[in-house]
Design an enzyme around this catalytic site. Structure first.
Site, mmCIF file in Angstrom:
data_model
loop_
_atom_site.group_PDB
_atom_site.id
_atom_site.type_symbol
_atom_site.label_atom_id
_atom_site.label_comp_id
_atom_site.label_asym_id
_atom_site.label_seq_id
_atom_site.Cartn_x
_atom_site.Cartn_y
_atom_site.Cartn_z
ATOM 1 N N GLY A 1 67.277 49.694 53.828
ATOM 2 C CA GLY A 1 67.857 49.398 54.936
ATOM 3 C C GLY A 1 67.105 49.730 56.040
ATOM 4 O O GLY A 1 67.444 50.244 57.268
ATOM 5 N N SER B 1 63.640 49.117 48.443
ATOM 6 C CA SER B 1 63.031 48.762 49.767
ATOM 7 C C SER B 1 62.631 49.941 50.587
ATOM 8 O O SER B 1 61.795 50.822 49.976
ATOM 9 C CB SER B 1 64.066 47.988 50.769
ATOM 10 O OG SER B 1 63.450 47.293 51.941
#
Ligand SMILES: *[C@@H]1O[C@H](CO)[C@@H](O)[C@H](O)[C@H]1NC(C)=O
Ligand SMILES: *[C@@H]1O[C@H](CO)[C@@H](O)[C@H](O)[C@H]1NC(C)=O
Ligand SMILES: *[C@@H]1O[C@H](CO)[C@@H](O)[C@H](O)[C@H]1NC(C)=O
Length: 530
Positions: free
Chosen positions: A124, A202
């Site tokens: 995120g 990520s």
């Protein structure tokens, strides 16, 4: 010791027009050095324990708790943590008191089992996400890998990475505290503290890279799985950090030394100032990444090495798995609704390339054989391949080569099948057959794909078995599956997962040839000398 207690709560759910059904929620308790852990018996064979692992004053380093307590000041063992404050969600879903984690423990695992522990660090962009994000229920992963799974939270955005009063990398220190907490309590649940594997996607993988660069974290884990880390960005330099910081400070109108003022700023003012810094970051300093302006800082004390070619790479020993998905950049390239002709014409390639790479690097890319333009085709197809190569795939392969050259063991993979994550549902290109967008590996890894196809079920089985073997033996190979060769300095052997698109099942290097990305054309961390 696990002692299930029946009938703690009897919930009668009455559906209109349907006979009422009764759900019995069973409380389970485990005694830990920090007190009794209360949790609930999960539906799929794993117990769930949510806990606040640390507390922190705003913009101060966090401290590991000395006593077990449920998140959200709750007395309900089923309570889940609130998220850390972030933009784009309702304020009722977050709290600054967010340093919590959720353990998932197979019912068959108890103190003494000594199974591996997998700590998941959510993604995120360092400014959003949580341990309760879609698909992150670790129950099935824990059962399939016979491990204790812990899904952790850490401070996000300005609250974690832009402290006006000075401390850098609060978010990274939170994560280290989470790992310290795991070391303390995981034996009580049956986890082996010497076999902790970190896994993240990520920016969660970027956080793991920061932990590899933080000597103080080294003793807290054994191995790691880094998925879709945008490694091109590198860490933030202290120079860039102070530019972002002073912009942020002026927006919240507090003197950095005025602690009463800093404590009084509302969260919504903090999040507004953060959003403004993020959207202007390129103007503040072009080295800040477009999609992820805030990330850990190479401060020289907590994080001591860039782990890239801008400084001597350290000697390494921990085994790693590095994965990407096939089409990391579809959401970026197609996610912005651009007014434009259909198909997008050739000139658009150079124009958009110029925006992220600058003229010099664009010229090299345009002269190379790797991204040939085809007038009959929408030019975004080539832009997508370029984006995936530049931000994710090639810097990951470069990292693998450095890791191996400096004593470590690395396995490199590529998801060629995924399961569409909710963020991508609105991007039509992500729904096309063969497209695997950034985040489309999450459901597969956790085994939480809604209505999985047989191929998705099979892929989840393979990935979970390989992760299980990796946690136990440092190698993701299992007799039932084709060999996954470790990376060497000359061939990373990137194995395809899902659909084999080549006879060998290995992804061709193409532009990730070491002579091209990282040498002829520089990554951002080289270009800006981060
Ligand atoms: C829990 O209580 C403490 C002390 O009252 C408070 O500071 C904190 O914000 C509360 N946490 C949540 C999530 O409400
Ligand atoms: C957190 O606690 C508040 C106050 O008790 C409650 O209203 C809220 O529903 C709780 N949130 C979660 C996610 O449990
Ligand atoms: C997905 O990636 C593959 C391999 O780079 C590429 O050939 C394909 O065009 C991409 N799909 C989309 C929809 O961009």
């Amino acid at each position: 010791m696990v002692s299930p207690r029946f009938a703690l709560a009897l919930l009668a759910l009455v559906f209109p027009g349907v006979t009422s059904s009764i759900i019995v929620s069973r409380e389970v308790t485990v005694s830990t050095p920090l007190g009794t852990a209360q949790g609930v018996l999960g539906a799929v064979g794993a117990n769930r324990f949510a806990v606040r692992y640390a507390s922190a004053e705003r913009w101060a380093p966090s401290a590991v708790v000395t006593k077990w307590s449920l998140p959200n000041n709750s007395t309900d063992p089923a309570a889940l943590p609130l998220q850390c404050p972030q933009n784009g969600v309702d304020a009722s879903t977050y709290s600054e008191d967010c340093l919590s984690m959720i353990f998932y423990v197979p019912v068959t695992v108890t103190a003494g089992s000594n199974v591996p522990t997998l700590v998941w660090i959510h993604g995120g962009s360092f400014d959003s996400g949580s341990a309760t994000g879609t698909g992150l229920d670790g129950s099935k992963l824990a059962v399939a890998t016979n491990s204790v799974v812990a899904v952790i939270q850490y401070r996000l955005g300005a609250l974690g990475l832009l402290a006006p009063n000075g401390p850098l990398n609060l978010a990274v220190q939170d994560t280290i505290n989470a790992l310290q907490f795991v070391q303390k309590v995981v034996p009580s649940f049956g986890g082996n503290p010497a076999r902790v594997t970190l896994a993240g996607q990520s920016s969660g993988a970027g956080m793991i890279r920061a932990l590899f660069a933080a000597p103080s974290a080294s003793s807290l884990f054994h191995s790691a799985v880094l998925g879709s880390d945008p490694m091109d960005y590198g860490f933030t330099s202290t120079k860039t950090q102070s530019l972002l910081q002073s912009t942020f400070d002026s927006l919240i109108s507090c003197s950095p030394s005025d602690s009463a003022c800093l404590a009084a700023v509302s969260i919504s003012d903090i999040l507004d100032a953060q959003a403004s810094v993020e959207s202007n970051s390129q103007a503040i300093d072009p080295s800040t990444a477009l999609g992820e302006p805030l990330h850990p800082v190479l401060d020289g004390t907590l994080i001591t090495n860039p782990l890239d070619s801008t400084a001597p790479f350290p000697k390494v020993t921990k085994p790693i798995l590095l994965t990407n998905v096939r089409n990391e950049s579809i959401p970026t390239i197609y996610g912005v609704a651009l007014p434009g002709p259909d198909p997008f014409p050739d000139f658009y390639f150079e124009a958009s390339c110029d925006v992220s790479l600058g003229a010099e690097r664009t010229a090299i890319v345009m002269d190379s054989p790797y991204y040939p333009l085809d007038a009959s085709q929408d030019v975004r197809v080539q832009l997508e391949v370029l984006g995936t190569d530049y931000v994710w795939r090639c810097p990951t392969w470069t990292f693998a080569r450095s890791w191996v050259a400096n004593g470590g063991k690395a396995f490199v993979g590529m998801f060629t099948l995924g399961a569409t994550y909710p963020d991508n549902e609105g991007v039509p290109e992500c729904l096309k057959a063969g497209a695997v967008c950034h985040e489309d590996d999450i459901f597969i890894i956790f085994g939480t794909t809604p209505n999985p196809s047989p191929a998705q079920t099979q892929l989840t089985f393979e990935i979970q078995m390989r992760w299980k073997m990796f946690m136990l033996t440092d190698s993701p190979n299992a007799p039932a599956f084709p060999p996954w060769l470790p990376a060497t300095t000359t061939d990373v052997h990137a194995r395809e997962f899902g659909v084999l698109t080549t006879p060998s099942g290995e992804v061709p290097a193409l532009a990730c040839d070491p002579a091209f990305w990282g040498q002829e054309v520089q990554y951002d961390y080289q270009f800006y000398d981060l």
